[in-house]
Design an enzyme around this catalytic site. Structure first.
Site, PDB file in Angstrom:
ATOM      1  N   CYS A  64       9.096  18.515  22.354  1.00  0.00           N
ATOM      2  CA  CYS A  64       8.196  19.501  22.947  1.00  0.00           C
ATOM      3  C   CYS A  64       6.860  18.884  23.408  1.00  0.00           C
ATOM      4  O   CYS A  64       6.377  19.173  24.506  1.00  0.00           O
ATOM      5  CB  CYS A  64       7.942  20.646  21.970  1.00  0.00           C
ATOM      6  SG  CYS A  64       8.085  20.201  20.235  1.00  0.00           S
ATOM      7  N   HIS A  80       1.676  24.319  21.704  1.00  0.00           N
ATOM      8  CA  HIS A  80       1.202  23.013  21.258  1.00  0.00           C
ATOM      9  C   HIS A  80       0.030  22.596  22.153  1.00  0.00           C
ATOM     10  O   HIS A  80       0.098  22.727  23.379  1.00  0.00           O
ATOM     11  CB  HIS A  80       2.296  21.951  21.406  1.00  0.00           C
ATOM     12  CG  HIS A  80       3.401  22.042  20.390  1.00  0.00           C
ATOM     13  ND1 HIS A  80       3.509  23.045  19.459  1.00  0.00           N
ATOM     14  CD2 HIS A  80       4.466  21.214  20.166  1.00  0.00           C
ATOM     15  CE1 HIS A  80       4.585  22.829  18.704  1.00  0.00           C
ATOM     16  NE2 HIS A  80       5.186  21.736  19.121  1.00  0.00           N
TER      17      HIS A  80
HETATM   18  O1  L14 Z   1      12.145  16.324  18.105  1.00  0.00           O
HETATM   19  O2  L14 Z   1       8.502  20.348  13.981  1.00  0.00           O
HETATM   20  O3  L14 Z   1      12.387  18.098  19.311  1.00  0.00           O
HETATM   21  O4  L14 Z   1       7.257  20.845  15.691  1.00  0.00           O
HETATM   22  C1  L14 Z   1      10.761  19.505  17.840  1.00  0.00           C
HETATM   23  C2  L14 Z   1       9.939  20.316  16.902  1.00  0.00           C
HETATM   24  C3  L14 Z   1      10.834  17.673  16.131  1.00  0.00           C
HETATM   25  C4  L14 Z   1       9.989  18.534  15.217  1.00  0.00           C
HETATM   26  C5  L14 Z   1      12.072  17.550  18.259  1.00  0.00           C
HETATM   27  C6  L14 Z   1       8.232  20.267  15.168  1.00  0.00           C
HETATM   28  C7  L14 Z   1      11.593  18.459  17.155  1.00  0.00           C
HETATM   29  C8  L14 Z   1       9.104  19.422  16.032  1.00  0.00           C
END
Ligand code: L14
Ligand code: 25A
Length: 338
Positions: free
Chosen positions: A129, A242
């Site tokens: 993300c 985010h």
């Molecule tokens: O690698 O916990 O796509 O915010 C995406 C969400 C890893 C953890 C990934 C989180 C996940 C992330």
């Protein structure tokens, strides 16, 4: 127009639900939707185009006749079932980190590198993300003046860690406000009224896996292993969206005004940069939006060719479900490739 059979693996999770909602709102030509999850979801149903569809348990036979399989049920589920889906003839678009760095798996943000989809072998990876929203900003700058080095600090919402994490922030906040203790399970430290400098596991080099994903995936998508990148990934008590503070050292000089005008025409990006009027992107502005917001664009006074900026995106949309559906749109010829 052809209609497609689409399976969503992890259909009852936060990303899976958003994928189904994106397929509907973007009018992806779905003939049949197959929501798949684990046995824990037996009896659950999802709503698609005002119809209730029962969630099915994921099995190796789930992919017979499936054109597109969108996965978001964690890395171990993808490791086991994505090859099975691809062997059954489905095109897999995988949201987990499992396949992203494999050389024969395209890692795609359609606005940036949809050409990488050519010759795929049945599995396509969706980036992390935080990577997805950052490369939308970096790409036009890299094309214009070259990027030498990036230092990024993230402020990541709890929805990235799934629905249990959303529940933990909500319950812990309520408990703490009424003077009660609440032991969390998802996060190692309390997340309510706190900030946690750890996302994913720590590696031997002192970085977390989330930080290394940002570094490696960005280089793969921008197709430039020479870009130097350092990252710090931080969890904040925000539900969706985010944020990232990004420091960019360019190879040739560029002014903040030039960056603003480059980003004004960048696909998937909205410039929100009028700080004296209080205009800059925040998670509450961008949650529920498709575009990534960018603001606070200014010269870094400490180095020669330095730019500082701030960007915010909906991690469930551009960071996950929207990007996955856009990849499928490119593959069926409905989205103009970069
Ligand atoms: O690698 O916990 O796509 O915010 C995406 C969400 C890893 C953890 C990934 C989180 C996940 C992330
Ligand atoms: O394994 P990882 O890689 O560490 O990934 C961890 C989490 O990251 C999320 C996803 O979120 C995942 O669980 N995730 C993955 N990629 C992401 C991305 N790009 C991402 N988040 C953001 N961006 P989630 O928790 O919201 O979604 C989970 C979904 O995955 C389904 N699932 C899990 N294991 C599965 C599976 N489906 C098929 N086979 C498997 N082996 C999961 O379905 C959900 O749809 P479910 O049926 O397991 O859960 C729905 C019901 O079950 C409850 N429940 C969940 N976990 C537990 C549980 N009940 C008891 N014990 C549990 N441990 C839920 O409350 C719900 O009622």
């Amino acid at each position: 127009m052809k209609n497609y059979t689409v399976a969503v693996v992890g259909a009852t999770g936060v990303v899976g639900k958003e994928m189904i909602s994106m397929l509907e709102s973007r009018k992806f030509p779905v003939g049949k939707l197959i929501p798949l999850a684990s046995e824990r979801s037996i009896g659950a149903s999802i709503t698609f185009k005002r119809q209730d569809i029962d969630v099915e348990v994921l099995t190796p036979e789930s992919f017979i006749g499936v054109d597109f399989a969108l996965f978001s049920a964690g890395g171990s589920v993808s490791a086991e079932y994505a090859p099975i889906a691809a062997a059954a003839g489905a095109v897999v678009i995988d949201n987990t980190s499992h396949f992203r760095m494999q050389p024969d798996v395209p890692l795609v943000v359609p606005e940036v590198n949809s050409h990488a989809l050519a010759g795929h072998k049945g599995i396509i990876a969706n980036p992390n993300c935080s990577t997805a929203q950052m490369v939308l900003i970096l790409k036009p700058i890299h094309d214009a003046v070259g990027i030498e080095r990036v230092i990024v600090s993230t402020y990541q919402s709890v929805s990235g860690a799934g629905k249990d994490a959303i529940h933990e922030l909500e319950s812990q906040s309520r408990a703490n406000l009424s003077g009660q203790n609440y032991d969390g399970k998802v996060f190692k430290s309390p997340i309510a009224f706190n900030v946690i400098p750890q996302i994913d596991v720590f590696l031997k080099n002192g970085y977390t896996k989330e930080e290394m994903k940002l570094i490696e995936e960005t280089r793969k998508i921008l197709e430039d292993p020479s870009i130097r990148i350092s990252a710090t990934a931080v969890r904040v008590p925000v539900f969706v969206g985010h944020s990232e503070s990004i420091n960019i050292q360019t190879r040739k000089p560029i002014t903040p005004d030039q960056v603003r005008s480059l980003l004004r025409t960048a696909p998937g990006v909205t410039v929100m940069d009028n700080p004296t009027k209080g205009q800059y992107p925040t998670p509450r502005d961008l949650a529920g939006e498709d575009n990534v917001g960018v603001g606070r664009i200014r010269k870094d006074l400490s180095i020669e060719n330095g730019i500082e900026l701030w960007c915010v995106g909906d991690n469930l949309r551009k960071g996950a479900a929207l990007n996955a559906v856009q990849i499928a749109e490119v593959l069926i010829g409905n989205m103009v490739p970069a």
